[in-house]
Design an enzyme around this catalytic site. Sequence first.
Site, mmCIF file in Angstrom:
data_model
loop_
_atom_site.group_PDB
_atom_site.id
_atom_site.type_symbol
_atom_site.label_atom_id
_atom_site.label_comp_id
_atom_site.label_asym_id
_atom_site.label_seq_id
_atom_site.Cartn_x
_atom_site.Cartn_y
_atom_site.Cartn_z
ATOM 1 N N LYS A 15 0.821 -1.195 0.000
ATOM 2 C CA LYS A 15 0.000 0.000 0.000
ATOM 3 C C LYS A 15 0.856 1.246 0.000
ATOM 4 O O LYS A 15 2.009 1.208 0.435
ATOM 5 C CB LYS A 15 -0.942 -0.079 1.208
ATOM 6 N N GLN A 16 0.297 2.304 -0.518
ATOM 7 C CA GLN A 16 1.005 3.566 -0.463
ATOM 8 C C GLN A 16 0.280 4.468 0.510
ATOM 9 O O GLN A 16 -0.836 4.903 0.250
ATOM 10 C CB GLN A 16 1.077 4.188 -1.850
ATOM 11 N N GLY A 17 0.917 4.699 1.626
ATOM 12 C CA GLY A 17 0.311 5.578 2.624
ATOM 13 C C GLY A 17 0.600 7.022 2.271
ATOM 14 O O GLY A 17 1.017 7.320 1.150
ATOM 15 N N ALA A 18 0.396 7.909 3.232
ATOM 16 C CA ALA A 18 0.566 9.322 2.944
ATOM 17 C C ALA A 18 2.022 9.665 2.707
ATOM 18 O O ALA A 18 2.357 10.416 1.823
ATOM 19 C CB ALA A 18 0.010 10.153 4.076
ATOM 20 N N GLU A 19 2.920 9.098 3.490
ATOM 21 C CA GLU A 19 4.308 9.520 3.321
ATOM 22 C C GLU A 19 5.259 8.367 3.073
ATOM 23 O O GLU A 19 6.450 8.574 2.940
ATOM 24 C CB GLU A 19 4.756 10.340 4.534
ATOM 25 N N ALA A 20 4.738 7.154 3.037
ATOM 26 C CA ALA A 20 5.635 6.027 2.854
ATOM 27 C C ALA A 20 4.968 4.944 2.020
ATOM 28 O O ALA A 20 3.751 4.877 1.931
ATOM 29 C CB ALA A 20 6.031 5.448 4.213
ATOM 30 N N ARG A 21 5.822 4.126 1.395
ATOM 31 C CA ARG A 21 5.289 2.935 0.741
ATOM 32 C C ARG A 21 5.491 1.762 1.690
ATOM 33 O O ARG A 21 6.524 1.657 2.351
ATOM 34 C CB ARG A 21 6.032 2.655 -0.571
ATOM 35 N N ASP A 135 0.480 11.577 15.647
ATOM 36 C CA ASP A 135 -0.459 11.299 14.558
ATOM 37 C C ASP A 135 -1.428 10.202 14.975
ATOM 38 O O ASP A 135 -1.580 9.197 14.290
ATOM 39 C CB ASP A 135 0.320 10.887 13.299
#
Lengths: 227, 336
Positions: A15-21, A135
């Site tokens: 998955k590709q999150g907001a700031e990282a893969r 967060d």
Amino acid sequence: MDVESEGSSALRLIKQGAEARIYAADFLGRPTIVKERFKKKFRHNVLDDKLRHKRTMQEVRSMHRCRKAGIATPTVFFIDSNDYKIYMEEVQNSITVRDYINSLKEDKESNLRKLAKIIGTILASMHNIQVIHGDLTTSNMLLKKTNDIEIADLVLIDFGLSSISSLAEDKGVDLYVLERAFLSTHPNTEDAFKVILDTYKTFKGSSEALKKLDEVRLRGRKRTMVG
Amino acid sequence: MVTAIGFEGSANKLGIGIIRDGKVLSNVRHTYITPPGQGFQPRDTAKHHRDHILSVLRKALDNADVTPDEIDCVCYTKGPGMGAPLVAVAIVARTVAQLWNKPIVAVNHCIAHIEMGRLVTGADNPTVLYVSGGNTQVIAYLMNRYRIFGETIDIAVGNCLDRFARVLKLSNDPSPGYNIEQMAKRGKKFIELPYTVKGMDVSFSGILSYIEDIAQKKLDGGECTPEDLCFSLQETLFAMLVEITERAMAHCGSNEVLIVGGVGCNERLQQMMREMVEERGATLCATDERYCIDNGAMIAQAGWEMFSSGQVTPFNETWCTQRYRTDEVLVTWRDG
């Protein structure tokens, strides 16, 4: 060090999150999650490098600190500081608290209460060791199982914005971030959120953070003023 | 056929626009511009609005070629915004509503930006970044409310830019932000500034104090140029905005972004946002001043939606408020 040649399999993007893969991999025979803070083209180079470095390091430090205090976080296996990759334990068969709450049907109230108590307890012990998560959302908490959940079943992840601070202000803001994320993601769960805070309240040193939370709430922009 | 007229004056822009079923018939605006180094004060801004509102109204009706009896509802900005300018405009809206004997609809300014953006771009359910001189919010629609996922915990991004423009004594014509943008294009050296993201929230006041503090010293010492400072400030502020937008997208599983508000006109912000969405395989809605810069048509459009779904504001509730959150409004015109 070239990890892949040392016995770990290829990375499979999940998955590709907001700031990282996020990749799944196998690290020396263990099911592994690789979190890569890849280069963000939209950011200026200097800023991008600074942020990726700082967040990768801080994430690992905070996870380690939490584990020492008995708060479940994934075990870190390896850090690749050139590519800003963290190799960590895959929490198997887990679901996010967000999906768990959305899936609740029968006994929704009592299950929510139970979950809220666990969250409140974990937050209190995390703040007790001066870790500010930075967060807190229901997507950043995993549950190892969905029946008869206990404290050890809740795993905190995503410490990229975390910091170490003993200030009540920072703890109050941390709670505020969760409150906003919780209530906007799960409408009509005000009661459950109150249980989180009530549980948090029973711990030593929590009263100042809660007092700050009240202050931070009033700071929100364009709040209607009552009285 | 429903025709709505919208009155806007929550900040330094006075606007009146007429909308008929999604079509902008007219959209007249008059902006109060202050000398370099000065912001706009509530009292003077209200005076500007009072001085110009009747000629703007005349022009809006003439451009649209509409007579008052063809209008179905009068919409005005209830808030948020500066008190005195809001009231100055609301008085005129209330007066014409009574003269023409039309129902009146009180509109939330932030929601008007979003509704106008949805109308113009055809975006169905975008994650909205609302950035202006008074507001900085990341918004997504969920269960009959525009919910605020992230916002500034102190000053708005446009306010931060405007106030820095005052430090450099940049012109306020056409807007301080525009002039910073032009300066930034010539900036080369990146100066590190604080970077404050807390979850999906951001904070700008610390960055402003810091850059205000170092600006004179660095400029006097020849360490950098004003252009470099503008460049570094934009790069830092916009990186924060794009980051929280991306967080909200990942959190909500959304693949459309709409930027509204005055700062949305900034081409560097648009470029950074485009790079972010392309990398995610998402889309960025085109930017258009009809929903970026404050105007009357957007108030008419939001009022049109409210009126068409059966909302009318009782006359004794047609007041104004400086504080009016986006998530206070029950959205009756969209599906849950």
